[in-house]
Design an enzyme around this catalytic site. Structure first.
Site, PDB file in Angstrom:
ATOM      1  CE1 TYR A  66      -3.391   2.834   0.646  1.00  0.00           C
ATOM      2  CE2 TYR A  66      -2.196   3.263   2.687  1.00  0.00           C
ATOM      3  CZ  TYR A  66      -3.149   3.638   1.759  1.00  0.00           C
ATOM      4  OH  TYR A  66      -3.857   4.801   1.931  1.00  0.00           O
TER       5      TYR A  66
ATOM      6  CG  HIS B 230     -47.015  21.615  43.051  1.00  0.00           C
ATOM      7  ND1 HIS B 230     -47.087  21.275  41.721  1.00  0.00           N
ATOM      8  CD2 HIS B 230     -46.692  20.474  43.731  1.00  0.00           C
ATOM      9  CE1 HIS B 230     -46.823  19.997  41.588  1.00  0.00           C
ATOM     10  NE2 HIS B 230     -46.581  19.477  42.798  1.00  0.00           N
ATOM     11  N   PRO B 231     -47.831  26.087  43.061  1.00  0.00           N
ATOM     12  CG  PRO B 231     -49.666  26.878  41.839  1.00  0.00           C
ATOM     13  CD  PRO B 231     -48.861  25.637  42.099  1.00  0.00           C
TER      14      PRO B 231
END
Length: 369
Positions: free
Chosen positions: A104, A280-281
């Site tokens: 290669y 939560h509120p």
């Protein structure tokens, strides 16, 4: 500029084609494995520049190294010479060209010699890059990139094999390769020039495997690697690109009580963690102070009242904010603090703390505001 890209369907070719397509001043000509050699000269005649990426690196027959690397390059150079024009040529070679006992490498060196000869005979602008191992998105696993193989296998819960963990790799990232090629178009001059892609990284096989495994683990421990710069950034982008669509999303732990929910999203080794919570509120959360820990709160939805009290002087302070105003409220060491939902709907708050929560050393002391 009309750019001929050979091997445009290969790994580097795909990335280059996409980048060229993003720039309006480029038109793309392609030459790929399925194209007839008889079409090469015609495409060269239309080109203003060429990037030669096509080649063989794992053929079934060793003889194909010469045909796919040396002979194809010679044909490309001949077509440029016959055109009678100056067509700047970028050759993507390999560090394997330095190895004379490697078929290669021999074929890649022959390709280099062909373009050097073209430059010598005609003055045609040529740049040669001896690339080390290139990695990045769209690289083929189980082929010629250990990075791609490790990323693919680990992303798909498959085993990896390491023969020598101490083996050191030389790597360049495909985005850097493409950026260098684009830069080269503006810097080419007559004759042959050798250039390099920067930055180049080094890492051992063992280190590479551990790093990629840590990317996978961050989904369970929520601790992100330092993926903002350099090699780790490039490896992380590569690893993520190998995730199958079924793994694009992952679940997070959810902690729920009467106040709302709390969810940790991301932790960092040295820059804290990110989370969000709801209330939560009418609900108040917090009610503590820190000696060193700091936090940043951003109300995404709803209305909030932040209360503060100095634990030594009893000085108090209050901040009202809401999701309508992009405002960060920061906690200060030595001040007790809480947050109350003063709206009518659930409140959603983003939270950053400068350190990962440690159950053994919380630096969170309960204290009323």
């Amino acid at each position: 500029m009309r750019v001929l890209v050979t091997g445009s369907r290969g790994f580097v070719g795909k990335n280059l084609i996409v980048r060229l397509g993003e720039i309006s001043s480029f038109d793309i000509l392609r030459f790929d494995r399925d194209d007839s050699m008889s079409t090469l000269a015609a495409k060269v005649s239309q080109a203003d520049a060429a990037v030669h990426l096509a080649g063989e690196n794992r053929p079934k027959d060793v003889a194909d190294f010469i045909q796919g690397n040396a002979e194809l390059t010679k044909a490309l150079c001949a077509a440029i010479q016959v055109s009678g024009r100056s067509i700047p040529l970028i050759l993507a070679s390999s560090i394997q060209a330095e190895l004379s006992n490697n078929p290669y490498g021999q074929s890649k060196r022959a390709a280099e010699l062909a373009v050097e000869q073209l430059a010598l005979q005609t003055g045609n602008p040529v740049k040669i890059y001896r690339l080390p191992n290139v990695f990045g998105k769209w690289c083929k696993p189980n082929y010629n990139s250990v990075v791609a193989t490790f990323c693919h296998n680990i992303a798909h819960d498959l085993p990896i094999q390491i023969n020598d963990a101490s083996t050191r790799l030389r790597l360049v990232y495909v985005d850097d390769v493409v950026s260098e090629f684009l830069r080269a178009f503006d810097t080419m001059s007559n004759g042959v020039r050798w250039d390099e892609v920067a930055p180049e990284y080094t890492i051992t096989l063992g280190e590479l495997a551990l790093q990629i495994k840590s990317f996978k683990n961050c989904r369970s421990n929520l601790v992100s690697e330092r993926v903002g710069t350099g090699l780790v950034r490039a490896l992380y982008a590569t690893y993520i690109s190998f995730l199958p669509p079924s793994k694009f999303a992952y679940d997070l732990p959810r902690f729920t009580d009467e106040r709302g929910v709390f969810i940790e999203m991301l932790k960092t080794p040295d820059c804290g963690q990110f989370s969000y919570f709801t209330a939560h509120p009418g609900v108040t959360r917090g009610g503590h102070y820190h000696h060193s820990k700091t936090e940043k709160f951003l109300v995404i939805k709803g209305a909030a009242r932040f209360g503060f009290r100095h634990i030594m002087t009893n000085e108090t302070y209050e901040v009202l904010t809401s999701g309508e105003v992009p405002q960060v409220v920061e906690t200060v060491p030595g001040w007790a603090h809480d947050i109350t939902n003063v709206g009518k709907d659930d409140m959603v708050v983003m939270l950053w703390a400068n350190e990962i929560f440690d159950h053994d050393r919380t630096d969170t002391i309960r204290c009323k505001v």
